[in-house]
Structures are given as C-alpha cells and as structure tokens.
Design an enzyme around this catalytic site. Structure first.
Site, short mmCIF file in Angstrom:
data_model
loop_
_atom_site.label_atom_id
_atom_site.label_comp_id
_atom_site.label_asym_id
_atom_site.label_seq_id
_atom_site.Cartn_x
_atom_site.Cartn_y
_atom_site.Cartn_z
N LYS A 14 2.46 -4.18 -4.91
CA LYS A 14 3.86 -3.75 -4.90
C LYS A 14 4.76 -4.85 -4.31
O LYS A 14 5.80 -5.16 -4.87
CB LYS A 14 4.04 -2.46 -4.08
N ARG A 89 6.93 8.05 0.17
CA ARG A 89 5.48 8.16 0.30
C ARG A 89 5.03 9.60 0.51
O ARG A 89 3.83 9.84 0.69
CB ARG A 89 5.04 7.33 1.51
N ARG A 128 -6.50 -10.23 1.83
CA ARG A 128 -5.19 -10.36 2.49
C ARG A 128 -5.36 -10.34 4.01
O ARG A 128 -4.64 -11.03 4.73
CB ARG A 128 -4.27 -9.20 2.05
N ARG A 134 -2.86 -9.00 9.05
CA ARG A 134 -2.15 -7.76 9.37
C ARG A 134 -3.05 -6.84 10.17
O ARG A 134 -4.22 -6.66 9.84
CB ARG A 134 -1.72 -7.05 8.07
N ARG A 145 -5.84 4.42 5.23
CA ARG A 145 -4.62 4.30 4.43
C ARG A 145 -4.83 4.88 3.03
O ARG A 145 -3.95 5.53 2.48
CB ARG A 145 -4.17 2.83 4.36
P1 AMP Z 1 3.12 -0.95 3.60
O1 AMP Z 1 3.53 -2.29 4.07
O2 AMP Z 1 4.07 -0.34 2.61
O3 AMP Z 1 1.68 -0.88 3.16
O4 AMP Z 1 3.20 0.03 4.88
C1 AMP Z 1 2.41 -0.20 6.04
C2 AMP Z 1 2.40 1.03 6.94
O5 AMP Z 1 3.75 1.38 7.32
C3 AMP Z 1 1.87 2.31 6.31
O6 AMP Z 1 0.45 2.36 6.36
C4 AMP Z 1 2.53 3.37 7.19
O7 AMP Z 1 1.90 3.43 8.46
C5 AMP Z 1 3.91 2.79 7.41
N1 AMP Z 1 4.85 3.19 6.34
C6 AMP Z 1 5.47 2.36 5.44
N2 AMP Z 1 6.26 3.05 4.60
C7 AMP Z 1 6.16 4.35 4.98
C8 AMP Z 1 6.73 5.57 4.49
N3 AMP Z 1 7.57 5.57 3.45
N4 AMP Z 1 6.40 6.72 5.13
C9 AMP Z 1 5.57 6.74 6.18
N5 AMP Z 1 4.99 5.63 6.69
C10 AMP Z 1 5.27 4.44 6.10
#
Ligand code: AMP
Length: 190
Positions: A14, A89, A128, A134, A145
């Site tokens: 993404k 999400r 990654r 990360r 996740r």
């Molecule tokens: P990402 O970088 O999009 O993979 O997001 C990393 C982490 O941020 C996720 O595993 C969640 O802990 C938190 N997170 C990101 N976007 C959301 C969302 N829309 N709702 C809830 N938690 C989020």
C-alpha cells in the site's frame, strides 16, 4: 475531487503504491500508520498512548485515528483529493469516513483492495524488518497484525462492496504492473 482508499493486508504494498498514486493524481497522502509513527518519534502525548499498542500489532481506537484524520484534513489545501492509506481499518471507521466525506459533498470514489498470497506477505514483511527495522515487523507481531486484519479490517471491503465501490487488484506483480492496474481503475472512476 478524487477520494480513494488503499486497502489490503500488511505487506500488500500500500505504501509503495500510495507514493506513486499521489504523485500522478496530486492527492494528499493520508497514512494513519505514518501519522502515528511521527507522533511516537516526536514523543507527543498521543505518541506515548499509541506506542505500546502499535508495537503489539493491535489496532488503535477508532476515536484516536478518526481524530488524527479529521485534524489533518482540516488543514489541507490545494489538493485534487485524498488518498487514504491504512484507513479505514474497521467498519466503524468506514462509516465515520463516509459521513465526513458526504458532509463535504465529495464521497469516496473507490476502495482499491490489493491482495497478495499469505506466504509472499510474510516474506515481504520479514525482508522489510531487516531494512527498515520497524518495531512492529517481527514474526510474532506480524502474525498479530494479520489476525487483527482478518477479524476487524476485512469487513471494510464488504462495506464498500455493498456500495459498488470496491475494486480488487492482484498485488503479486511488479510495482509498475500493479500501479498500471490501479491507474486504469482510477481513470475509470475519477
Ligand atoms: P501501517 O503502517 O498502516 O501498517 O500501520 C501500523 C500500525 O498503526 C497498525 O498495526 C496499527 O497499530 C496502527 N494503525 C494504523 N492505521 C490504523 C487505523 N486506521 N486504525 C487503527 N490502528 C491503526
């Protein structure tokens, strides 16, 4: 206005596709993951609240992320639309987003759902982890996740399918091939 949400499991690509899309279509890139990581890096109160949750691979509360998005949108000018990346999400977030956008008379044009086989996702995420380091990219947290994704996030695709706004993209190809598929969809819905 072209309002798009990028959807898919962790590791679907993404973020990579988002960068290319916002450049081509002059959209504001709204990644809730990036926003949260910035709050953590800046040591803000929000960041301190979020850190444990993100590091366990769990989702933050709907109120928390909706507030982040609302706040960011309110300050954006001179864009031709929004690209939501990692948001919504949950179905509650999707409903809130629909309300927000319909209030401004610019509803979501489409949800682009990128899918990739599970083994490939795992391979990409572990790769990654080596490169970016990360905190939430180790095997146990990654599994968590995926669990959160299946339980809480997958129903978001059904929410937009019911509106005729969900577009499936095979994310197993090269970055450029996947982007070409997405661009074709965007041309047809903008
Ligand atoms: P990402 O970088 O999009 O993979 O997001 C990393 C982490 O941020 C996720 O595993 C969640 O802990 C938190 N997170 C990101 N976007 C959301 C969302 N829309 N709702 C809830 N938690 C989020």
């Amino acid at each position: 206005m072209l309002n798009i949400a990028l959807f898919g499991p962790p590791g679907a690509g993404k973020g990579t596709q988002a960068k290319k899309i916002v450049e081509k279509y002059n959209l504001a890139h709204l990644s809730t993951g990036d926003m949260i990581r910035k709050e953590i890096a800046d040591g803000t109160e929000l960041g301190r609240m979020a850190e444990g949750i993100i590091n366990r691979g769990e989702l933050l509360s709907d109120e928390f992320v909706v507030a982040l998005i609302e706040n960011r949108i309110a300050h954006l000018k001179d864009v031709d639309g929004f690209l939501f990346d990692g948001f919504p999400r949950t179905v509650a977030q999707a409903e809130k987003l629909d309300q927000m956008l319909s209030k401004s008379g610019t509803p979501l044009n489409g949800l682009i759902s990128i899918d990739v086989p599970h083994d490939e996702l795992m391979r990409r995420m572990l790769q990654r982890a080596k490169i970016e380091g990360r905190a939430d990219d180790n095997e146990e947290v990654i599994e968590n996740r995926f669990r959160e994704y299946r339980a809480k996030t997958l129903p978001v695709a059904d929410h937009y399918k019911a509106q005729g706004k969900c577009f499936d993209v095979d994310g197993f190809g090269s970055v450029d091939d996947v982007f070409a598929t997405i661009a074709t969809i965007l041309e047809s819905i903008k």
